[in-house]
Design a protein around this motif. Structure first.
Motif, PDB file in Angstrom:
ATOM      1  N   THR A 123       3.325   5.998  -3.124  1.00 16.86           N
ATOM      2  CA  THR A 123       4.502   6.856  -3.203  1.00 16.86           C
ATOM      3  C   THR A 123       4.571   7.627  -4.509  1.00 16.86           C
ATOM      4  O   THR A 123       5.016   8.762  -4.552  1.00 16.86           O
ATOM      5  CB  THR A 123       5.776   5.998  -3.025  1.00 16.86           C
ATOM      6  OG1 THR A 123       5.692   5.290  -1.781  1.00 16.86           O
ATOM      7  CG2 THR A 123       7.027   6.856  -3.022  1.00 16.86           C
ATOM      8  N   PHE A 124       4.117   7.007  -5.609  1.00 11.13           N
ATOM      9  CA  PHE A 124       4.086   7.674  -6.915  1.00 11.13           C
ATOM     10  C   PHE A 124       2.696   7.473  -7.516  1.00 11.13           C
ATOM     11  O   PHE A 124       1.931   6.617  -7.047  1.00 11.13           O
ATOM     12  CB  PHE A 124       5.179   7.124  -7.839  1.00 11.13           C
ATOM     13  CG  PHE A 124       5.023   5.681  -8.195  1.00 11.13           C
ATOM     14  CD1 PHE A 124       4.544   5.315  -9.442  1.00 11.13           C
ATOM     15  CD2 PHE A 124       5.357   4.672  -7.305  1.00 11.13           C
ATOM     16  CE1 PHE A 124       4.395   3.989  -9.796  1.00 11.13           C
ATOM     17  CE2 PHE A 124       5.207   3.343  -7.639  1.00 11.13           C
ATOM     18  CZ  PHE A 124       4.731   2.996  -8.884  1.00 11.13           C
ATOM     19  N   PRO A 125       2.309   8.262  -8.513  1.00 10.41           N
ATOM     20  CA  PRO A 125       0.942   8.148  -9.089  1.00 10.41           C
ATOM     21  C   PRO A 125       0.737   6.819  -9.809  1.00 10.41           C
ATOM     22  O   PRO A 125       0.763   6.745 -11.037  1.00 10.41           O
ATOM     23  CB  PRO A 125       0.851   9.344 -10.032  1.00 10.41           C
ATOM     24  CG  PRO A 125       2.253   9.722 -10.333  1.00 10.41           C
ATOM     25  CD  PRO A 125       3.056   9.385  -9.115  1.00 10.41           C
ATOM     26  N   PHE A 126       0.529   5.781  -9.034  1.00 11.22           N
ATOM     27  CA  PHE A 126       0.463   4.431  -9.583  1.00 11.22           C
ATOM     28  C   PHE A 126      -0.720   4.251 -10.533  1.00 11.22           C
ATOM     29  O   PHE A 126      -0.581   3.674 -11.613  1.00 11.22           O
ATOM     30  CB  PHE A 126       0.388   3.422  -8.431  1.00 11.22           C
ATOM     31  CG  PHE A 126       0.203   2.003  -8.874  1.00 11.22           C
ATOM     32  CD1 PHE A 126       1.285   1.274  -9.353  1.00 11.22           C
ATOM     33  CD2 PHE A 126      -1.044   1.395  -8.824  1.00 11.22           C
ATOM     34  CE1 PHE A 126       1.123  -0.039  -9.767  1.00 11.22           C
ATOM     35  CE2 PHE A 126      -1.215   0.094  -9.237  1.00 11.22           C
ATOM     36  CZ  PHE A 126      -0.134  -0.630  -9.704  1.00 11.22           C
ATOM     37  N   ASP A 145       0.827  -1.205   0.000  1.00  9.44           N
ATOM     38  CA  ASP A 145       0.000   0.000   0.000  1.00  9.44           C
ATOM     39  C   ASP A 145       0.862   1.256   0.000  1.00  9.44           C
ATOM     40  O   ASP A 145       0.587   2.211  -0.733  1.00  9.44           O
ATOM     41  CB  ASP A 145      -0.916  -0.020   1.222  1.00  9.44           C
ATOM     42  CG  ASP A 145      -1.819   1.201   1.266  1.00  9.44           C
ATOM     43  OD1 ASP A 145      -2.684   1.337   0.398  1.00  9.44           O
ATOM     44  OD2 ASP A 145      -1.633   2.030   2.178  1.00  9.44           O
ATOM     45  N   GLN A 146       1.916   1.242   0.791  1.00  6.48           N
ATOM     46  CA  GLN A 146       2.795   2.409   0.843  1.00  6.48           C
ATOM     47  C   GLN A 146       3.545   2.612  -0.470  1.00  6.48           C
ATOM     48  O   GLN A 146       3.760   3.748  -0.905  1.00  6.48           O
ATOM     49  CB  GLN A 146       3.790   2.251   2.000  1.00  6.48           C
ATOM     50  CG  GLN A 146       4.673   3.469   2.228  1.00  6.48           C
ATOM     51  CD  GLN A 146       5.601   3.283   3.411  1.00  6.48           C
ATOM     52  OE1 GLN A 146       5.518   2.285   4.138  1.00  6.48           O
ATOM     53  NE2 GLN A 146       6.507   4.235   3.602  1.00  6.48           N
ATOM     54  N   ALA A 147       3.923   1.515  -1.113  1.00  4.16           N
ATOM     55  CA  ALA A 147       4.671   1.628  -2.371  1.00  4.16           C
ATOM     56  C   ALA A 147       3.801   2.212  -3.480  1.00  4.16           C
ATOM     57  O   ALA A 147       4.256   3.032  -4.276  1.00  4.16           O
ATOM     58  CB  ALA A 147       5.200   0.259  -2.781  1.00  4.16           C
ATOM     59  N   THR A 148       2.537   1.793  -3.552  1.00  6.05           N
ATOM     60  CA  THR A 148       1.661   2.304  -4.609  1.00  6.05           C
ATOM     61  C   THR A 148       1.210   3.735  -4.347  1.00  6.05           C
ATOM     62  O   THR A 148       0.737   4.413  -5.272  1.00  6.05           O
ATOM     63  CB  THR A 148       0.425   1.400  -4.745  1.00  6.05           C
ATOM     64  OG1 THR A 148      -0.208   1.258  -3.461  1.00  6.05           O
ATOM     65  CG2 THR A 148       0.834   0.031  -5.259  1.00  6.05           C
ATOM     66  N   TRP A 161      14.555  -0.619  -0.031  1.00  7.52           N
ATOM     67  CA  TRP A 161      14.426  -1.708  -0.988  1.00  7.52           C
ATOM     68  C   TRP A 161      13.134  -2.474  -0.809  1.00  7.52           C
ATOM     69  O   TRP A 161      12.628  -3.072  -1.779  1.00  7.52           O
ATOM     70  CB  TRP A 161      15.620  -2.654  -0.843  1.00  7.52           C
ATOM     71  CG  TRP A 161      16.915  -2.014  -1.203  1.00  7.52           C
ATOM     72  CD1 TRP A 161      17.907  -1.617  -0.362  1.00  7.52           C
ATOM     73  CD2 TRP A 161      17.366  -1.685  -2.525  1.00  7.52           C
ATOM     74  NE1 TRP A 161      18.941  -1.053  -1.063  1.00  7.52           N
ATOM     75  CE2 TRP A 161      18.645  -1.079  -2.393  1.00  7.52           C
ATOM     76  CE3 TRP A 161      16.814  -1.822  -3.798  1.00  7.52           C
ATOM     77  CZ2 TRP A 161      19.364  -0.632  -3.490  1.00  7.52           C
ATOM     78  CZ3 TRP A 161      17.535  -1.375  -4.886  1.00  7.52           C
ATOM     79  CH2 TRP A 161      18.802  -0.791  -4.725  1.00  7.52           C
ATOM     80  N   HIS A 162      12.570  -2.505   0.386  1.00  9.78           N
ATOM     81  CA  HIS A 162      11.322  -3.236   0.585  1.00  9.78           C
ATOM     82  C   HIS A 162      10.176  -2.582  -0.180  1.00  9.78           C
ATOM     83  O   HIS A 162       9.319  -3.266  -0.734  1.00  9.78           O
ATOM     84  CB  HIS A 162      11.002  -3.340   2.069  1.00  9.78           C
ATOM     85  CG  HIS A 162      10.902  -2.028   2.767  1.00  9.78           C
ATOM     86  ND1 HIS A 162      11.899  -1.084   2.739  1.00  9.78           N
ATOM     87  CD2 HIS A 162       9.906  -1.488   3.524  1.00  9.78           C
ATOM     88  CE1 HIS A 162      11.539  -0.021   3.438  1.00  9.78           C
ATOM     89  NE2 HIS A 162      10.319  -0.238   3.929  1.00  9.78           N
ATOM     90  N   LEU A 163      10.170  -1.234  -0.261  1.00  6.57           N
ATOM     91  CA  LEU A 163       9.127  -0.550  -1.019  1.00  6.57           C
ATOM     92  C   LEU A 163       9.353  -0.701  -2.523  1.00  6.57           C
ATOM     93  O   LEU A 163       8.392  -0.848  -3.286  1.00  6.57           O
ATOM     94  CB  LEU A 163       9.092   0.933  -0.642  1.00  6.57           C
ATOM     95  CG  LEU A 163       8.765   1.248   0.815  1.00  6.57           C
ATOM     96  CD1 LEU A 163       8.677   2.743   1.018  1.00  6.57           C
ATOM     97  CD2 LEU A 163       7.453   0.584   1.227  1.00  6.57           C
ATOM     98  N   LEU A 164      10.608  -0.668  -2.930  1.00  5.92           N
ATOM     99  CA  LEU A 164      10.910  -0.857  -4.349  1.00  5.92           C
ATOM    100  C   LEU A 164      10.515  -2.242  -4.815  1.00  5.92           C
ATOM    101  O   LEU A 164       9.928  -2.415  -5.894  1.00  5.92           O
ATOM    102  CB  LEU A 164      12.399  -0.611  -4.596  1.00  5.92           C
ATOM    103  CG  LEU A 164      12.893  -0.861  -6.023  1.00  5.92           C
ATOM    104  CD1 LEU A 164      12.168   0.033  -7.010  1.00  5.92           C
ATOM    105  CD2 LEU A 164      14.393  -0.653  -6.111  1.00  5.92           C
TER     106      LEU A 164
END
Length: 286
Positions: free
Chosen positions: A70-73, A65-68, A251-254
């Motif tokens: 972070t940028f306009p997914f 959820d945090q990764a998506t 790296w976990h978010l990437l």
């Protein structure tokens, strides 16, 4: 007696060794995806542990959820689906028509002209953008004022790809010519033969072309990087590159973002693998 016994033993060991080899190669190729998923489920603190753990002590689902966020997914996903869908449409239509002309219609110089098409595979080795034609194609579209739009990425797919033409031609050659001749006797024209007879029979090969073209468009990084300047038109591949620049230490978010990006491709191949394997195995057979 020893000869036949040794022959039976070697014959029984050969399938076992083949399976062991295939299992080992499968584990080797699946290990990067496994490590990506494991890293995506770890916390930032656990990533700093050495030696690294093979499975997270605490699964952190919030990374996705945090990764998506972070940028306009969603915006990048919409652009990527639009690009991939039109690429599949252009690749299937254009390559099918071209391959039909090289396989089902007899005309003077057909086989001779097909040799340059085969040779151009080495030029268009990367699809849709390759380093050889990159500069002239960019100059061409820049003169037309099409830079910073999707047209330079989509238009080339409607003019055929040498590898796809070769794949479809070889598949169509194994379709009996009597079917086309019988349709001509019944009064069908060439378009009706192509659309009503050859198109349904060539469906497995067309699925292969669509899958390969769609995956190439989904993972395309160089093309959007060249032609798109507006960040609102970026694709997921460019979004991951931007994500890496901003959060190279997380790296976990990437890895979570990468897992979300490649998930549709994996699911697509999983559900379409029957047609994919059939289209590849039947190509070039009589």
């Amino acid at each position: 007696m020893e000869g036949p016994i040794q022959t039976k033993r070697s014959a029984s060991l050969q399938p076992l060794l083949s399976r062991i080899f295939l299992i080992g190669m499968s584990l080797f190729y699946i290990s990067p995806m496994y490590w990506m998923l494991v890293t995506a489920l770890k916390s930032d603190r656990e990533l700093a542990n050495f030696p690294p753990t093979l499975w997270p002590h605490e699964i952190v689902w919030q990374n996705f959820d945090q990764a998506t966020r972070t940028f306009p997914f969603l915006s990048y996903l919409e652009n990527t689906i639009f690009y991939a869908a039109l690429t599949v449409l252009g690749s299937v239509l254009s390559n099918f028509v071209i391959a039909y002309g090289f396989s089902r219609i007899k005309w003077t110089g057909r086989d001779l002209l097909f040799y340059p098409v085969i040779a151009s595979i080495f030029i268009f080795i990367q699809f849709p953008v390759n380093p050889i034609t990159m500069v002239p194609m960019f100059s061409f579209f820049a003169r037309l004022g099409l830079v910073n739009s999707f047209l330079p990425l989509i238009l080339p797919t409607f003019f055929g790809n040498p590898f796809f033409i070769f794949l479809l031609r070889q598949f169509m050659l194994q379709i009996p010519a009597d079917l086309s001749e019988a349709a001509r006797i019944d009064g069908a024209n060439e378009f009706q033969i192509m659309y009503r007879i050859i198109l349904p029979l060539a469906r497995p090969a067309l699925v292969v072309v669509g899958l390969l073209a769609g995956v190439n468009a989904w993972n395309d990084f160089l093309g959007p990087l060249m032609y798109l300047n507006d960040s609102s038109k970026y694709m997921l591949a460019l979004g991951l590159a931007e994500f890496t620049g901003l959060y190279s230490s997380q790296w976990h978010l990437l890895m979570a973002a990468s897992a979300v990006v490649i998930a549709p491709v994996v699911l697509l191949f999983f559900f379409a693998q029957k047609y994919f394997i059939e289209g590849i195995t039947l190509t070039g057979t009589k």
